[in-house]
Enzyme design. Structure first.
Site, short mmCIF file in Angstrom:
data_model
loop_
_atom_site.label_atom_id
_atom_site.label_comp_id
_atom_site.label_asym_id
_atom_site.label_seq_id
_atom_site.Cartn_x
_atom_site.Cartn_y
_atom_site.Cartn_z
N CYS A 189 -12.03 2.15 -12.01
CA CYS A 189 -12.09 3.29 -11.46
C CYS A 189 -12.33 4.25 -13.58
O CYS A 189 -12.33 5.27 -12.92
CB CYS A 189 -10.48 3.32 -11.27
SG CYS A 189 -10.12 3.05 -9.35
N HIS A 245 -8.33 10.84 -13.62
CA HIS A 245 -8.58 9.50 -12.53
C HIS A 245 -7.89 9.56 -11.31
O HIS A 245 -6.02 9.91 -11.45
CB HIS A 245 -8.96 8.25 -12.40
CG HIS A 245 -8.57 7.20 -11.35
ND1 HIS A 245 -9.35 6.85 -10.08
CD2 HIS A 245 -7.69 6.39 -11.25
CE1 HIS A 245 -9.01 6.31 -9.93
NE2 HIS A 245 -8.25 5.71 -10.05
N ASN A 289 -6.86 6.92 -3.52
CA ASN A 289 -8.12 7.19 -4.73
C ASN A 289 -9.23 6.81 -4.32
O ASN A 289 -9.41 5.56 -3.55
CB ASN A 289 -6.98 5.66 -5.15
CG ASN A 289 -7.84 5.06 -6.60
OD1 ASN A 289 -8.88 5.16 -7.08
ND2 ASN A 289 -6.62 3.88 -7.04
O1 UT7 Z 1 -6.89 2.98 -9.61
C1 UT7 Z 1 -6.51 2.37 -10.59
C2 UT7 Z 1 -5.52 2.43 -10.95
N1 UT7 Z 1 -4.63 1.73 -10.16
C3 UT7 Z 1 -2.71 2.52 -10.45
O2 UT7 Z 1 -3.04 3.19 -11.66
C4 UT7 Z 1 -2.14 3.09 -8.97
C5 UT7 Z 1 -0.95 2.12 -10.01
N2 UT7 Z 1 0.20 1.88 -9.10
C6 UT7 Z 1 1.06 3.25 -7.78
O3 UT7 Z 1 0.49 3.94 -7.61
C7 UT7 Z 1 2.28 2.46 -7.62
O4 UT7 Z 1 2.59 1.13 -8.06
C8 UT7 Z 1 1.40 1.96 -5.65
C9 UT7 Z 1 2.28 3.79 -4.96
C10 UT7 Z 1 1.48 1.16 -5.94
C11 UT7 Z 1 3.64 1.81 -5.50
O5 UT7 Z 1 4.18 2.53 -5.72
P1 UT7 Z 1 6.42 1.91 -6.61
O6 UT7 Z 1 7.23 2.84 -6.74
O7 UT7 Z 1 5.69 1.52 -7.66
O8 UT7 Z 1 6.88 0.91 -5.18
P2 UT7 Z 1 6.66 -0.72 -6.00
O9 UT7 Z 1 5.54 -1.30 -6.17
O10 UT7 Z 1 8.04 -0.55 -7.58
O11 UT7 Z 1 8.12 -0.86 -4.43
C12 UT7 Z 1 9.26 -0.24 -4.52
C13 UT7 Z 1 9.28 -0.92 -2.95
C14 UT7 Z 1 9.64 -2.31 -3.28
O12 UT7 Z 1 10.12 -2.70 -2.06
P3 UT7 Z 1 11.83 -3.22 -2.20
O13 UT7 Z 1 10.90 -4.75 -3.37
O14 UT7 Z 1 12.56 -2.59 -3.71
O15 UT7 Z 1 12.79 -4.01 -1.39
C15 UT7 Z 1 7.98 -2.58 -1.63
O16 UT7 Z 1 7.96 -3.03 -1.05
O17 UT7 Z 1 8.74 0.15 -2.16
C16 UT7 Z 1 7.98 -0.50 -1.24
N3 UT7 Z 1 7.14 -1.03 -0.90
C17 UT7 Z 1 6.42 -0.17 0.18
N4 UT7 Z 1 7.77 0.58 1.60
C18 UT7 Z 1 6.74 1.40 1.95
C19 UT7 Z 1 5.29 -0.56 -1.42
N5 UT7 Z 1 4.60 0.50 -0.61
C20 UT7 Z 1 4.93 0.18 0.55
C21 UT7 Z 1 4.53 1.62 1.79
N6 UT7 Z 1 5.58 1.40 2.55
N7 UT7 Z 1 3.43 1.69 1.72
#
Ligand code: UT7
Length: 389
Positions: free
Chosen positions: A130, A292, A322
């Site tokens: 990215c 980005h 993204n």
């Molecule tokens: O482009 C290159 C660089 N990329 C980035 O910078 C991306 C960076 N990361 C992110 O944008 C975020 O980490 C994500 C959008 C990928 C995820 O968001 P988050 O707030 O960090 O969620 P998380 O991974 O901490 O997950 C929180 C909860 C989990 O459930 P539990 O374990 O708390 O029960 C996940 O399983 O949210 C759950 N979860 C979802 N729930 C509903 C993960 N994806 C989803 C989803 N819908 N799509």
């Protein structure tokens, strides 16, 4: 690592056109929620994304790159839109930056150049996930400063829909497909549009945070010369995963989102600061921060960290998601089309991605013919539930 600006005598790379293109198919959050355990509210509040564009069946990265490249050449007054260029090639170099090349070999840029009618130009790909567009800008600037190139068409293009597991709810909601392109010519370092200062960096100790594990020489695709070449040194054919049965997780894009999120915040802010310091700019000198488009929460947090009002952050992640290497040029094309960026405005571009890699670049916006809007604009944001926390 701050990159020294070329000496005064060396020509600078000057932006003279920008354009973006996304495939017509729109996938809304509600559509994703029909096949994944997710919902529109979660996606909007955690990422700021409301929809993304996705390539159709058989549509490859080069197809998107050609569309964006043609529009950028047209905006630069170098070629009629919709037809191949004729006569002497209007650019001498084509760089495509992508994580989703049409094939592992050859590079995508030569085919893109050929389809644009750019005869016998230098053409190659740059891979920095990215961060690719900022690395590509630095590469183009270096070629122009060295006198190797006079005019460069730089295209960031990605079709993440081809590498993200459609059943992976964490990643399938984030990514969209698209392409953005700029044309750069040799000019004076002090004229509007001149790109630089740059800051580029990487930390490969975290390569596992963003990865497609199989399909390269480390771990080959199903049936791709199993047991030969690199595998022979370690005992031909004995390395697990060289055979046809690769685990689903190895074939698809994988990202440890939470850890990446934390790195993105610190690395982007540090890179932005290093670039501003190298140029002698204060935060308040920045009219538009063009990061980005990873996740709206990341963009706003980095802006907050830098002390930049969020209104100065150019964000179109809500409409396109993204789009990897395409995200900064698509955001620029979007902002240029809407006249959000105006001649004389000072821009800070900052990217972060797999590798890990990061990079920043400054420029003052030049007089450009505004490109067509890359997609149908979204209705303006409401407050409350539309705002990510
Ligand atoms: O482009 C290159 C660089 N990329 C980035 O910078 C991306 C960076 N990361 C992110 O944008 C975020 O980490 C994500 C959008 C990928 C995820 O968001 P988050 O707030 O960090 O969620 P998380 O991974 O901490 O997950 C929180 C909860 C989990 O459930 P539990 O374990 O708390 O029960 C996940 O399983 O949210 C759950 N979860 C979802 N729930 C509903 C993960 N994806 C989803 C989803 N819908 N799509």
């Amino acid at each position: 690592m701050p990159v020294p600006t070329p000496s005064r005598q060396a020509p600078a790379a000057v932006l003279c056109a920008v354009a973006g293109w996304v495939p017509p198919r729109v996938v809304t959050n509600d559509e994703l929620a029909q096949r994944l355990d997710t919902d529109d509210t979660w996606i909007r509040t955690r990422t700021g994304i409301r929809r993304r564009h996705v390539a159709g069946p058989g549509q490859a990265t080069s197809d998107l790159a050609v569309e964006a490249g043609r529009l950028a050449l047209h905006s630069a007054g170098l070629a009629p839109a919709g037809s191949p260029t004729v006569g002497k090639s209007p650019v001498d170099t084509v760089i495509v930056t992508t994580t989703t090349p049409d094939r592992p070999c050859p590079a995508t840029a030569p085919a893109v150049a050929a389809r644009l009618g750019l005869d016998r130009v230098a053409a190659f790909d740059v891979g920095a996930v990215c961060t690719g567009f900022v690395y590509g800008l630095a590469t183009a600037a270096g070629l122009i400063a060295a006198g190797v190139a006079q005019r460069v068409l730089l295209i960031g293009a990605d079709t993440y829909s081809t590498i993200v597991d459609p059943l992976d709810r964490a990643n399938a909601i984030i990514f969209g497909d698209g392409a953005g392109a700029v044309v750069l010519r040799g000019g004076h370092p002090d004229e509007p549009g001149a790109v630089g200062h740059f800051d580029l960096g990487s930390d490969g100790t975290h390569e596992d945070l963003i990865m497609v594990a199989a399909g390269g020489s480390r771990r080959r695709s199903a049936g791709a010369g199993a047991g030969a070449g690199a595998g022979a040194g370690a005992g031909a054919g004995t390395e697990a995963g060289v055979g046809p049965e690769l685990a689903r997780a190895e074939r698809y894009f994988a990202m440890r989102g939470n850890e990446v999120y934390r790195h993105a915040l610190t690395r982007m802010a540090a890179s932005a600061r290093a670039t501003l310091t190298a140029a002698g700019w204060k935060t308040d000198d920045v009219d538009h921060f063009v990061p980005h488009q990873a996740n709206l929460r990341i963009l706003h947090s980095v802006a907050d960290d830098l002390g930049l009002p969020r209104e100065r952050c150019v964000a179109n992640v809500d409409a396109v998601g993204n789009t990897g290497a395409a995200s900064i040029p698509l955001a620029l094309a979007d902002a240029a089309a809407q006249r959000v960026v105006r001649p004389g405005d000072r821009l800070l571009l900052t990217a972060f991605g797999g590798g890990l890699t990061w990079g920043s670049c400054l420029l003052t916006w030049p007089e450009l013919s505004p490109p067509p809007h890359p997609y149908a604009p979204l209705v303006p944001h409401g407050t409350g539930e539309d705002s990510p926390s």
